[in-house]
Scaffold this motif. Structure first.
Motif, short mmCIF file in Angstrom:
data_model
loop_
_atom_site.label_atom_id
_atom_site.label_comp_id
_atom_site.label_asym_id
_atom_site.label_seq_id
_atom_site.Cartn_x
_atom_site.Cartn_y
_atom_site.Cartn_z
N THR A 197 0.83 -1.21 0.00
CA THR A 197 0.00 0.00 0.00
C THR A 197 0.86 1.26 0.00
O THR A 197 0.59 2.22 -0.72
N ALA A 198 1.92 1.24 0.83
CA ALA A 198 2.82 2.39 0.91
C ALA A 198 3.48 2.67 -0.43
O ALA A 198 3.60 3.82 -0.86
N ILE A 199 3.92 1.62 -1.11
CA ILE A 199 4.58 1.78 -2.41
C ILE A 199 3.58 2.33 -3.44
O ILE A 199 3.93 3.20 -4.25
N CYS A 200 2.36 1.85 -3.40
CA CYS A 200 1.34 2.34 -4.34
C CYS A 200 1.03 3.81 -4.10
O CYS A 200 0.90 4.59 -5.05
N VAL A 201 0.91 4.18 -2.83
CA VAL A 201 0.63 5.58 -2.49
C VAL A 201 1.77 6.48 -2.95
O VAL A 201 1.54 7.55 -3.54
N TYR A 202 3.00 6.06 -2.69
CA TYR A 202 4.15 6.86 -3.10
C TYR A 202 4.22 6.98 -4.62
O TYR A 202 4.51 8.05 -5.15
N SER A 203 3.93 5.89 -5.31
CA SER A 203 3.96 5.91 -6.78
C SER A 203 2.91 6.86 -7.34
O SER A 203 3.16 7.57 -8.32
N LEU A 204 1.73 6.88 -6.70
CA LEU A 204 0.66 7.76 -7.17
C LEU A 204 1.03 9.22 -7.00
O LEU A 204 0.86 10.03 -7.92
N GLN A 205 1.57 9.58 -5.81
CA GLN A 205 1.95 10.98 -5.61
C GLN A 205 3.14 11.36 -6.48
O GLN A 205 3.27 12.50 -6.90
N LEU A 206 4.02 10.40 -6.78
CA LEU A 206 5.15 10.67 -7.67
C LEU A 206 4.64 10.92 -9.09
O LEU A 206 5.18 11.77 -9.82
N THR A 207 3.61 10.18 -9.47
CA THR A 207 3.00 10.41 -10.79
C THR A 207 2.42 11.82 -10.88
O THR A 207 2.58 12.50 -11.91
N LEU A 208 1.78 12.27 -9.80
CA LEU A 208 1.26 13.64 -9.78
C LEU A 208 2.39 14.66 -9.94
O LEU A 208 2.24 15.67 -10.64
#
Length: 335
Positions: free
Chosen positions: A159-170
């Motif tokens: 979950t943490a990796i997914c959240v970080y990836s999403l904000q990095l995409t932003l």
């Protein structure tokens, strides 16, 4: 219209009303937090009425990333702490000396602001005595039974990796996203359509309401600030290592109480208000939440997602009654 910055310039923007009595006679302080994409203007029409009915000092703030509040500058990949809504709320209460003369403090939050208000009320060191949650963006939840283990650590880490990836995409797509935001937000029709869908009766969307919602686009860096606020909400200002460390710590121990459980355990007074015709957050969500936390619940017929705007007179009456009966009386009884 005021600012918390040095010399009254910059920093957090807020609007304020006082009762028709001397300042020393204020019986309660109320702080209002708006929803996503909105501003302190969402509360303007009912503020003076509530101040007069409750003898309240009422402050509505523009949360970081919204309204006229100054957008903190951060470098690429820099700290997002300036977009911490809880920290902004603490700063407002401290700098304006709310509660300094012993009066109780009530936090009012709409939608996303309801989540912030509830989180503040549930804090161990909160200064608030109660909260009013308007169509709050809170999913009622309880902990799942069972202690920590590698399975939970793994799930939390993914979950943490997914959240970080999403904000990095932003972050990486910021130029494209800000372009799209500008194309939408600068158009009056965008706000007219959006507010019409949030109201039960679109004819109640006044020109003054449209101005209040559109004012954020006049602030330099509003688009980048909006994205930074969203990124902070996702990560809590943590980098990948910090997110993984938090996931490991949470995963290996028994699950912490949820926000719903914390509110229920706090024993603090909570009023939840919701429009029956809300198409953004269904009213049944608040019905379940009020049952879970033991709070008072009021539902408005012929009302959408913004009860403090669409049903402002009834909202002012209900909030004033709650504050006087559940907050002020309890404060006077304990003093």
């Amino acid at each position: 219209s005021k600012f918390l910055g040095e010399g009254g310039k910059g920093g957090i923007h807020y609007i304020e009303t006082m009762p028709g009595v001397a300042h020393e006679d204020v019986r309660v302080s109320i702080v209002c937090l708006h929803g996503f994409g909105a501003s302190s203007g969402s509360f303007r029409t009912s503020m003076q009425a509530i101040s007069d009915k409750c003898q309240a000092r009422l402050v509505a703030i523009d949360m970081p990333g919204f309204g006229l509040t100054e957008r903190p500058k951060t470098g690429l990949g820099g700290s997002l702490e300036g977009y911490n809504a809880m920290q902004s709320l603490d700063q407002v209460i401290e700098k304006l000396e709310l509660g300094a003369v012993g009066e109780p403090i009530v936090v009012v939050g709409h939608s996303l602001g309801g989540l912030v208000a509830a989180s503040y009320l549930a804090k161990n060191d909160t200064k608030a005595s109660g909260a009013v949650l308007l169509a709050p963006a809170i999913v009622p939840s309880v902990r799942r039974p069972g202690s920590g283990g590698m399975g939970r650590v793994l799930a939390a880490s993914v979950t943490a990796i997914c959240v970080y990836s999403l904000q990095l995409t932003l972050l990486l797509l910021r130029p494209l996203i800000t372009l799209i935001l500008r194309l939408c937000v600068y158009r009056k029709a965008f706000w007219e359509t959006g507010l019409a869908s949030a109201y039960h009766d679109p004819s109640k969307v006044t020109p003054q309401t449209l101005v209040a919602y559109r004012q954020a686009s006049r602030v330099k860096g509003w688009d980048v600030g909006l994205l930074r606020f969203a990124r902070f909400r996702m990560t809590g200002g943590l980098g990948l290592f910090g997110l993984l460390k938090r996931a490991f710590e949470h995963g290996r121990h028994e699950a912490s109480p949820t926000l719903t459980e914390k509110l229920a355990a706090s024993g603090k007074s909570v009023l939840i208000v919701h429009g029956k015709s809300d198409r953004v957050i269904p009213a049944r969500n608040s019905q379940s939440l009020s049952q879970a936390v033991g709070g008072d619940y009021v539902e408005y017929d012929a009302c959408g997602h913004n009860p403090m705007e669409e049903c402002d007179e009834r909202y002012a009456e209900d909030v004033s009654r709650f504050v006087k009966e559940k907050i002020v009386k309890a404060s006077q009884a304990s003093s």
